[in-house]
Design a protein around this motif. Structure first.
Motif, PDB file in Angstrom:
ATOM      1  N   TYR A 173      -7.245   7.515  -3.214  1.00  0.00           N
ATOM      2  CA  TYR A 173      -7.421   7.912  -1.797  1.00  0.00           C
ATOM      3  C   TYR A 173      -8.143   9.238  -1.678  1.00  0.00           C
ATOM      4  CZ  TYR A 173      -3.644   4.770  -2.460  1.00  0.00           C
ATOM      5  OH  TYR A 173      -2.898   3.747  -2.938  1.00  0.00           O
TER       6      TYR A 173
ATOM      7  N   GLU B  98     -14.394   1.754  -2.454  1.00  0.00           N
ATOM      8  CA  GLU B  98     -13.054   2.300  -2.636  1.00  0.00           C
ATOM      9  C   GLU B  98     -12.001   1.288  -2.181  1.00  0.00           C
ATOM     10  OE1 GLU B  98     -11.981   4.779  -4.131  1.00  0.00           O
ATOM     11  OE2 GLU B  98     -13.595   6.236  -4.211  1.00  0.00           O
ATOM     12  N   PHE B 102     -11.266  -0.442  -5.372  1.00  0.00           N
ATOM     13  CA  PHE B 102     -10.511   0.696  -5.919  1.00  0.00           C
ATOM     14  C   PHE B 102     -11.350   1.457  -6.942  1.00  0.00           C
ATOM     15  CE2 PHE B 102      -6.107  -1.573  -5.334  1.00  0.00           C
ATOM     16  CZ  PHE B 102      -6.441  -1.872  -4.032  1.00  0.00           C
ATOM     17  N   HIS B 135      -2.851  -6.282  -4.961  1.00  0.00           N
ATOM     18  CA  HIS B 135      -3.282  -6.210  -3.566  1.00  0.00           C
ATOM     19  C   HIS B 135      -3.966  -7.492  -3.105  1.00  0.00           C
ATOM     20  CE1 HIS B 135      -2.490  -1.928  -4.173  1.00  0.00           C
ATOM     21  NE2 HIS B 135      -2.258  -1.922  -2.880  1.00  0.00           N
ATOM     22  N   LEU B 188       3.749  -3.270 -12.256  1.00  0.00           N
ATOM     23  CA  LEU B 188       3.787  -1.935 -11.629  1.00  0.00           C
ATOM     24  C   LEU B 188       5.180  -1.319 -11.764  1.00  0.00           C
ATOM     25  CD1 LEU B 188       1.664  -2.566  -8.401  1.00  0.00           C
ATOM     26  CD2 LEU B 188       0.967  -1.364 -10.484  1.00  0.00           C
ATOM     27  N   ARG B 192       6.316   2.024 -14.068  1.00  0.00           N
ATOM     28  CA  ARG B 192       7.062   3.157 -13.527  1.00  0.00           C
ATOM     29  C   ARG B 192       8.311   3.464 -14.340  1.00  0.00           C
ATOM     30  NH1 ARG B 192       5.312   5.491  -9.085  1.00  0.00           N
ATOM     31  NH2 ARG B 192       4.072   4.191  -7.693  1.00  0.00           N
ATOM     32  N   LEU B 210       8.709  -1.894  -4.304  1.00  0.00           N
ATOM     33  CA  LEU B 210       8.434  -2.830  -5.398  1.00  0.00           C
ATOM     34  C   LEU B 210       9.561  -3.840  -5.542  1.00  0.00           C
ATOM     35  CD1 LEU B 210       6.795  -0.499  -8.047  1.00  0.00           C
ATOM     36  CD2 LEU B 210       5.759  -2.478  -6.939  1.00  0.00           C
ATOM     37  N   ILE B 213       9.358  -6.201  -2.619  1.00  0.00           N
ATOM     38  CA  ILE B 213       8.275  -7.188  -2.716  1.00  0.00           C
ATOM     39  C   ILE B 213       8.610  -8.227  -3.781  1.00  0.00           C
ATOM     40  CG2 ILE B 213       5.846  -7.478  -3.380  1.00  0.00           C
ATOM     41  CD1 ILE B 213       5.386  -4.754  -1.895  1.00  0.00           C
ATOM     42  N   LYS B 274       5.012   5.500   2.196  1.00  0.00           N
ATOM     43  CA  LYS B 274       3.723   5.645   1.524  1.00  0.00           C
ATOM     44  C   LYS B 274       2.847   4.408   1.678  1.00  0.00           C
ATOM     45  CE  LYS B 274       4.756   3.621  -2.921  1.00  0.00           C
ATOM     46  NZ  LYS B 274       4.683   3.746  -4.371  1.00  0.00           N
ATOM     47  N   LEU B 275       3.450   3.296   2.126  1.00  0.00           N
ATOM     48  CA  LEU B 275       2.636   2.088   2.312  1.00  0.00           C
ATOM     49  C   LEU B 275       1.553   2.321   3.357  1.00  0.00           C
ATOM     50  CD1 LEU B 275       5.393  -0.655   2.132  1.00  0.00           C
ATOM     51  CD2 LEU B 275       4.062   0.360   0.307  1.00  0.00           C
ATOM     52  N   HIS B 277      -0.657   4.161   3.133  1.00  0.00           N
ATOM     53  CA  HIS B 277      -1.953   4.436   2.502  1.00  0.00           C
ATOM     54  C   HIS B 277      -2.980   3.392   2.938  1.00  0.00           C
ATOM     55  CE1 HIS B 277      -0.178   1.695  -0.585  1.00  0.00           C
ATOM     56  NE2 HIS B 277      -1.408   1.311  -0.798  1.00  0.00           N
ATOM     57  N   LEU B 278      -2.478   2.249   3.394  1.00  0.00           N
ATOM     58  CA  LEU B 278      -3.381   1.236   3.944  1.00  0.00           C
ATOM     59  C   LEU B 278      -4.243   1.820   5.064  1.00  0.00           C
ATOM     60  CD1 LEU B 278      -4.430  -1.586   4.818  1.00  0.00           C
ATOM     61  CD2 LEU B 278      -2.249  -1.947   5.923  1.00  0.00           C
TER      62      LEU B 278
END
Ligand code: HEM
Ligand code: SF4
Ligand code: SF4
Lengths: 553, 333
Positions: A173, B98, B102, B135, B188, B192, B210, B213, B274-275, B277-278
């Motif tokens: 980001y 981006e 990504f 994603h 993921l 972590r 996580l 989901i 933080k989701l 960020h979308l």
């Protein structure tokens, strides 16, 4: 630091994090890793709040009664004024792509030097004060109370970030931890918690025109002294002008290069180049004693202080009535010029859109700031054959190039310096790709951390850079590290001395003027440093002594 | 250290129990099938809009793009039009790369200190690869769910279904997206938990989505392949929701309500986490601005007035010395 050998320093660097979480691991402020506190006099000179004597090692930092309120208010104010701050506080997913990109983390192994954790130091307080989740869930949501220990931790780690922006290249980001550090430092400055290595240069610059505090008469003396040195090695007397009204161009560069080796040779390089352009093409470049600083340690203090120092550039250009401004080799100076100056102190509509009068080149990319980088300028001159060069005079050098953080990631000046180096030196070698250009590693001493008391921090943080130099030293016999930053020229010599002995440091314009054939010069046997120019290659001098083509005039 | 993922895991298990017991024991189908989904959707939409509006309305005082390539300068030097975009077109391509690929994450390296010392930097593609898989499979899963909310499924979605199910294993056919989503989310998660550096800065808030989901994916897969949920009944319920005539058909198993409850929690949690960020990735000032600040002035809406030290004051301080050194002055002594 001298007592800790490189092997010992590296042995302490372990990437395994401690067992306790970072919030539960107290920060110990350690000698060698921090810079001394700002002197009250320097803080007061700018009228910044809470000037006082204090010592980071003391328990009592002599904070005002309501320090917490001041910080929280300061955060609120900045969240409203900076989209960057707000977004960077909110969207980090802690993916860790930035974690091992920071030279301070690589060099110290301290997990709080991972950019993501550095940002979390501040973000945790943000959550606690400004987000619902943080208020309700507290520590589970990664929130924590702002305490004295937290404040001290901020101070310690925001002055262990050199604002190099390497982390932001890798973040999905674009989260720029340098920006978060800048916000953190602004907040600390609200309580008078600056470091002296920043506060005193800022005060000096404000009052005397440069970070070193060189007064006008002394500035003239120093350049005159350089003129003597130049005469000794080249046989040519150069005559710099100062504060000259009606000159074509105002030149401004960091005072560090006037002050200490090897930057002084770069300063001599500028003087020789301007002399050459004067006698050959009649170009009139003037220095200013009032605007005798290109650098801007205000950038490391707060945006307001940056503006207060930067304003001199345009003011002096206006007073002298020059056409445009030429800027010397400096790193953070060019971040300030590229991304802040015009916004803060523009528009500079009293200047002309910069054109190189010798080649006719229009510097379209600088048509609003009206300020050209000397490496762009010189590259243009060389491209148009306006400089008579004998690169064999640099045959004793095997050169590599260190991209300084700010010209790389705050500007994108990557190929101009390489072009110039290759035109004036025959032996040029690149460091590995992950250590140059936009991925370049910081010298370890940027953003005002180039003091002597934090030498351990600097040598640790400089490790990745030094290691890459060592690689080309072993592989190609590189013995000269070229750079376009005055702080680099001050800090890389001790760094090289520690990790990669036998590699020297130079500015590009020292290399240029080593190769430059000055009208009336005596036969050169030594360079500006007084070193023998050895083993000229087979290429005969005729090839280089051909006169440049004048058709462009 | 493990308290962080334990908290999150316990929270997700608790959510499961609440929904399961609520439906099986208390018969609260209308709560988990209608009321909570409505509330979650409202929270998501309102929360998302408020958040993005808040960001979009905050000023951008300085143009500080991270320049990741050669600047636009002399005509004979090739600029990097995407990594150091001088024009809006370049910015659009930079942002598209981006967001769709990504790109910055693609640059990722891991650093090692070896004997010598020799520091090495090795290209680290796994985070990029699994993030992308995660994603995109998430996106496909979301799009495929539209068939529950539309009377007629558009052709392009039918094609997507075909591609997604091309493996043709078993009956009903295995959909790749669900499996990839689960695998990527587990990757993921393991990353972590197992990589000590990543574990060090991970928060409970990083594990929670996580686990959630994974819970969504597992309950979805269960319904499709094992408990064989009554699809007709489900469609009746979902169509009821979108047409604002909600009602609860009989005979849908509890696992469905668990699935819907997990999704509702994710939706409601989204704007506060933080989701987001979308939304944020589109607004990040280090990526979405043109790198032309020397050619075009960027305006700061709150450009402050500051106190300065003028040349006149400077000359007053040093006039005598300046004259002594032969420097020109504005005012003689
Ligand atoms: C379009 C809608 C998007 C959704 C619904 C979404 C959702 C998520 C979720 C749920 C996670 C959590 C994974 C975790 O906690 O580890 C996540 C992580 C992540 N997202 Fe997104 N995201 C979106 C867009 C993007 C975009 C555009 C990017 C790239 C610029 C991106 C990059 C990432 C990365 C790098 C992670 C970190 C993986 C990790 O945590 O290990 N996302 N995203
Ligand atoms: S790379 Fe960006 S999103 Fe990932 S941890 Fe670092 S700052 Fe956060
Ligand atoms: S800006 Fe540079 S020094 Fe600061 S955290 Fe990022 S990589 Fe480290």
């Amino acid at each position: 630091m001298a007592d800790l050998k490189p092997e010992e320093l590296i042995a302490r660097t372990d990437f395994t994090p401690p067992r306790t979480g970072w919030m539960d691991t107290p920060t110990v402020i350690r000698e060698g890793m921090f810079c001394y506190a700002a002197k009250p006099k320097s803080v007061a000179t700018l009228g910044l709040p809470y000037p006082r004597e204090w010592n980071p090692l003391d328990d009592d930092w002599k904070l005002p009664e309501n320090w917490k309120e001041i910080i929280i208010e300061g955060m609120k104010d900045r969240l409203e004024r900076f989209r960057t701050f707000k977004i960077f506080m909110d969207i980090c997913v802690r993916c860790g792509a930035c974690a091992d990109k920071c030279h301070f983390f690589i060099g110290t192994g301290d997990p709080k030097n991972m950019p993501v954790v550095r940002a979390e130091l501040l973000r945790s307080v943000y959550r606690n004060e400004f987000t619902k989740a943080g208020k309700i869930l507290g520590k589970i949501a990664g929130a924590r109370e702002l305490t004295l220990d937290v404040l001290k931790e901020w101070w310690y780690y925001f002055f262990q970030c050199s604002e190099c922006r390497r982390c932001s290249v890798f973040c999905p980001y674009g989260i720029d931890t340098a920006e978060i550090t800048m916000m953190g430092r602004e907040l600390l400055n609200l309580l008078g918690l600056n470091i002296d290595w920043i506060a005193t240069p800022v005060a000096n610059c404000y009052m005397t025109g440069n970070h070193m505090g060189i007064q006008p008469q002394a500035f003239v003396d120093m350049l005159d002294f350089f003129a003597d040195e130049i005469e000794d090695t080249t046989g040519v007397r150069v005559h710099p002008t100062y504060n000259k009204k009606g000159a074509d161009i105002l030149f401004t560069t960091p005072s560090g290069d006037v002050f200490g080796d090897p930057g002084t040779y770069t300063a001599m390089g500028y003087m020789i180049l301007f002399h050459y352009l004067k006698v050959k093409y009649g170009l009139d470049v003037t220095w200013s004693t009032f605007n005798s600083e290109g650098g801007n340690f205000g950038l490391f203090t707060s945006n307001e202080v940056m503006k207060r120092l930067n304003i001199k550039m345009y003011a002096e250009a206006k007073r002298l009535g020059v056409k445009w401004i030429l800027g010397g080799e400096c790193g953070h100076m060019w971040r300030a010029i590229t991304q802040y100056m015009d916004t803060m102190n523009g528009p500079a509509d009293f200047l002309e859109e910069p054109v190189n009068p010798i080649t006719g080149t229009k510097f379209e990319n600088a048509k609003s700031t009206k300020m050209v980088h000397i490496v762009e300028f010189t590259a243009d001159l060389i491209k148009h054959n306006k400089l008579e060069l004998d690169p064999s005079r640099n045959d004793n050098l095997k050169v590599t190039f260190h991209d300084s953080c700010n010209p790389a990631r705050g500007m994108g000046m990557l190929d101009e310096p390489r072009y110039v180096i290759k035109k004036v030196c025959k032996h040029f070698y690149e460091m590995p790709r992950n250590c140059i250009r936009e991925q370049t590693f910081c010298c370890g001493s940027g953003s005002g951390l180039n003091a002597s008391e934090d030498m351990e921090l600097r040598l640790s943080g400089g490790l990745p850079r030094a290691n890459a130099v060592k690689y080309v030293q072993e592989k190609h016999g590189v013995n000269m590290l070229a750079c376009i930053c005055a702080i680099d020229r001050a800090v890389l010599p001790p760094l090289m001395g520690y990790w990669v002995p036998e590699v020297d440091v130079t500015g590009i314009h020292e290399l240029v003027t080593n190769a430059l054939i000055i009208p009336g010069e005596k036969e050169k046997t030594v360079n500006l440093r007084g070193e023998d120019i050895l083993n000229k290659d087979e290429v005969g001098p005729e090839e280089y002594y051909t006169r440049p083509d004048f058709s462009g005039r | 250290m493990n308290e962080k993922y334990l908290y999150s895991l316990i929270a997700v298990i608790a959510l499961f129990l609440v929904a399961y017991a609520g439906v099986e024991a208390a018969g609260l189908q209308w709560l988990f099938g209608i009321i909570i989904p409505y509330l979650a959707i409202i929270t998501f939409i309102v929360g998302f809009v408020v958040r993005v509006k808040d960001w979009a309305c905050s000023p951008v005082p300085f143009a500080i793009p991270t320049t990741c390539g050669q600047q636009e300068s002399l005509p004979w030097i090739k600029p990097s039009k995407i990594d150091n975009p001088f024009s809006t077109g370049g910015v659009i391509i930079r942002m598209a790369l981006e967001i769709l690929l990504f790109r910055s994450l693609f640059r990722n390296t891991t650093c090692k200190i070896n004997e010598g010392p020799r520091i090495s930097y090795v290209w680290e593609k796994w985070l990029w690869l699994f993030s992308l898989a995660f994603h995109y499979s998430f996106l496909v899963v979301v799009v495929r769910h539209l068939r529950f909310f539309l009377e007629h499924v558009p052709v392009c979605f039918q094609i997507l279904d075909k591609i997604d199910g091309f493996l043709q294993i078993g009956l009903p056919g295995v959909m790749l997206s669900g499996v990839v989503l689960l695998a990527a989310a587990i990757f993921l998660l393991l990353r972590r938990i197992l990589i000590s550096q990543v574990r060090y800065f991970s928060l409970a808030a990083d594990f929670f989505p996580l686990f959630l989901i994974i819970g969504i994916a597992v309950s979805g897969i269960m319904m499709r392949y094992f408990t064989k949920v009554d699809i007709v009944g489900v469609k009746e319920l979902t169509m009821g929701i979108v047409t604002f005539r909600p009602h609860i058909p009989d005979g849908i198993g509890a696992i469905f309500y668990v699935h819907v409850f997990f999704v509702s929690v994710l939706l409601a949690y989204f704007p506060f986490s933080k989701l987001m960020h979308l939304g944020g990735v589109f607004l990040s000032p280090t990526r979405n601005l043109r790198c032309n600040t020397r050619a075009h002035r960027h305006i700061n809406p709150w450009n402050p007035k500051v106190k300065v030290h003028t040349y006149a004051e400077y000359e007053d301080d040093f006039r005598e010395k300046m004259i002594g050194a032969g420097l020109p002055v504005e005012k003689e002594l």
